[in-house]
Design a protein around this motif. Structure first.
Motif, PDB file in Angstrom:
ATOM      1  N   UNK A  70      54.452  39.192  11.813  1.00 56.11           N
ATOM      2  CA  UNK A  70      55.461  38.742  13.042  1.00 56.11           C
ATOM      3  C   UNK A  70      55.474  38.890  14.447  1.00 56.11           C
ATOM      4  N   UNK A  71      55.793  40.655  14.368  1.00 53.84           N
ATOM      5  CA  UNK A  71      55.959  40.979  15.645  1.00 53.84           C
ATOM      6  C   UNK A  71      54.331  41.358  16.830  1.00 53.84           C
ATOM      7  N   UNK A  72      53.685  41.354  16.318  1.00 51.06           N
ATOM      8  CA  UNK A  72      52.074  41.151  16.606  1.00 51.06           C
ATOM      9  C   UNK A  72      52.273  40.024  17.758  1.00 51.06           C
ATOM     10  N   UNK A  73      53.140  38.775  16.475  1.00 51.52           N
ATOM     11  CA  UNK A  73      52.714  37.750  17.528  1.00 51.52           C
ATOM     12  C   UNK A  73      53.740  37.363  18.298  1.00 51.52           C
ATOM     13  N   UNK A  74      54.755  37.869  18.443  1.00 54.42           N
ATOM     14  CA  UNK A  74      55.863  38.711  19.755  1.00 54.42           C
ATOM     15  C   UNK A  74      55.157  38.614  21.036  1.00 54.42           C
ATOM     16  N   UNK A  75      54.258  39.848  20.318  1.00 55.89           N
ATOM     17  CA  UNK A  75      53.398  40.813  21.661  1.00 55.89           C
ATOM     18  C   UNK A  75      51.873  40.480  21.749  1.00 55.89           C
ATOM     19  N   UNK A  76      51.658  39.516  21.440  1.00 57.14           N
ATOM     20  CA  UNK A  76      49.899  39.509  21.668  1.00 57.14           C
ATOM     21  C   UNK A  76      49.885  38.748  23.047  1.00 57.14           C
ATOM     22  N   UNK A  77      48.707  39.208  23.529  1.00 60.78           N
ATOM     23  CA  UNK A  77      48.309  39.019  24.599  1.00 60.78           C
ATOM     24  C   UNK A  77      48.524  37.264  24.838  1.00 60.78           C
ATOM     25  N   UNK A  78      47.588  36.741  23.945  1.00 58.48           N
ATOM     26  CA  UNK A  78      46.943  35.455  24.256  1.00 58.48           C
ATOM     27  C   UNK A  78      48.525  34.269  22.824  1.00 58.48           C
ATOM     28  N   UNK A  79      49.149  33.614  23.603  1.00 59.24           N
ATOM     29  CA  UNK A  79      49.596  32.587  23.315  1.00 59.24           C
ATOM     30  C   UNK A  79      51.001  33.421  21.889  1.00 59.24           C
ATOM     31  N   UNK A  80      51.778  34.105  22.486  1.00 56.98           N
ATOM     32  CA  UNK A  80      52.168  34.682  22.051  1.00 56.98           C
ATOM     33  C   UNK A  80      53.531  34.265  21.608  1.00 56.98           C
ATOM     34  N   UNK A  81      54.417  34.522  20.494  1.00 57.67           N
ATOM     35  CA  UNK A  81      55.846  33.369  20.040  1.00 57.67           C
ATOM     36  C   UNK A  81      56.321  33.673  20.738  1.00 57.67           C
ATOM     37  N   UNK A  82      57.015  35.054  21.638  1.00 55.54           N
ATOM     38  CA  UNK A  82      57.439  34.234  22.697  1.00 55.54           C
ATOM     39  C   UNK A  82      57.170  34.732  24.473  1.00 55.54           C
TER      40      UNK A  82
END
Length: 424
Positions: free
Chosen positions: A286-298
């Protein structure tokens, strides 16, 4: 324990048993009640609404999106106040709040909107909203989206919620699924006997003092009869009020006892401030999805806003989390708050200071993410121990991870690991 870097697992290990009486081994897909770590996930939902423009400003009053919320002097409570625990609603509950009342989502969100009243001017104090954060922030999400908050999370976290195909990434923020098996899927919470006794007696020693009456001379006059009748009615009314207070106390006290969260009805309830169920890997993803460089959740812009420590609107009035009785639900009272996330200042590359985002929960469960490093660390635990050896083991485990990553941990996170026996 799960550690991700650039979205790839560099650690994903499990150890121990499901429970003291259940010898099944913990696996990477075992679900843990992560208590207040749930708040960090719930926060993502509000920040995504801000990102999409469905919430125009964090300084908008909550009642702009949730009109009923304006009742009882709450028209000045802003969304920022909710996320930073400055709304003044940390200890506001229905008069007769039993455990079942607190587990009733509709009842509690309605009460927060129509019945709750701030205990202080919003923005002038910080008081950790241990339980009420669920109904306030979850209720806001539902008011903005017009549908249950869990449906919103299914949209923005499709691979890390109950709809995901990978069982190691399951995350339940609105009560666990009825299909889950208690013996196979769920870690059972356990506590040291000493801690259990302390939890149950922390507010113990209750006494019910009945109204005393000095014996009066027998009098059969009409006035005396009326007086005695009134006294009996007053006593009955006082007893009714006492029962209501006791019922409220029992309900709250039960939810402040971690072992109650083993009950199936508590696990299945919607209480996203305290009973989210996740594995370490699901939290990490979940938090990787927040901070990932490509298409982040936030977006990076929203994350940057969330990493700024909150300040009070008035320096003349302050109430730190460390002095707040609601710390029973907070596991690292030395951490500061950003927008819904707990913040810890790490040192990386030997000199660079960076702020992590995430949240901790009772017993030491925690998720931390540092965007600059593109790294997430998540740890889930099911034994709440005040034993010094257990505390050292937790410290050593994360200490090894931080050392390998080249991070210097701040006192706030070290305190979290050593104080998990006394806070929630």
């Amino acid at each position: 324990l799960c550690v991700l870097k650039d979205g790839q697992e560099i650690v994903n290990v499990a150890a121990g048993t499901v429970g003291i009486a259940n010898p099944r081994p913990i696996t990477p897909s075992t679900l843990f009640n992560v208590f207040s770590v749930s708040k960090g996930v719930l926060t993502i939902g509000v920040l995504r609404l801000l990102q999409e423009g469905r919430i125009e400003s964090l300084d908008d009053p909550v009642c702009k999106y949730w009109p009923a919320f304006a009742a009882n002097n709450k028209s000045t409570v802003t969304i920022r106040h909710l996320l930073t625990h400055q709304a003044g609603l940390s200890n506001t509950y229905p008069e007769d709040a039993t455990l079942d009342t607190l587990l009733d989502w509709s009842t509690m969100t309605t009460f927060m909107a129509e019945g709750a009243e701030p205990s202080h001017t919003p923005g002038e104090e910080t008081q950790y909203h241990a339980l009420t954060y669920a109904w306030l922030v979850g209720g806001l999400i539902e008011a903005v989206t017009g549908r249950p908050y869990e449906e919103w999370f299914n949209d923005i976290l499709p691979d890390t919620t109950m709809t995901g195909s990978d069982t190691s990434r399951r995350l339940f923020l609105a009560g666990i699924s009825k299909e889950l098996n208690d013996d196979k899927d769920l870690a059972i919470l356990s506590m040291d006997r000493r801690r259990s006794n302390e939890s149950s007696t922390q507010h113990g020693g209750r006494e019910t003092t009945k109204k005393s009456h000095t014996p009066k001379e027998d009098n059969t006059t009409a006035t005396s009869i009326v007086d005695k009748t009134q006294e009996k009615e007053d006593e009955v009314e006082q007893q009714k009020k006492a029962r209501k207070v006791l019922a409220k106390y029992r309900g709250l006290q039960q939810l402040l006892n971690p072992s109650i969260f083993n009950m199936r009805k508590v696990r299945e309830a919607k209480l996203p401030s305290a009973n989210g169920h996740a594995s370490a890997s699901s939290l990490a993803y979940v938090f990787d999805g927040v901070i990932r460089p490509n298409d982040p959740i936030l977006s990076p812009h929203i994350v940057a806003q969330a990493r700024i420590p909150a300040h009070l609107s008035s320096s003349s009035s302050s109430s730190s989390d460390s002095n707040n009785n609601n710390n029973a639900m907070l596991n690292d009272s030395q951490a500061s708050f950003g927008l819904g996330f707990q913040l810890h200042e790490f040192i990386i590359d030997q000199k660079k200071k960076v702020m992590s985002i995430g949240h901790a929960g009772v017993g030491g469960s925690v998720v931390l993410a540092i965007p600059e490093e593109r790294v997430v660390v998540a740890l889930t635990l099911n034994h709440l121990s005040s034993n010094s050896d257990a505390i050292k083991a937790r410290q050593q485990l994360l200490g090894i991870v931080f050392d390998e990553l080249g991070w210097q941990a701040p006192p706030s996170i070290i305190s979290a690991l050593s104080s998990s026996s006394s806070s929630r």
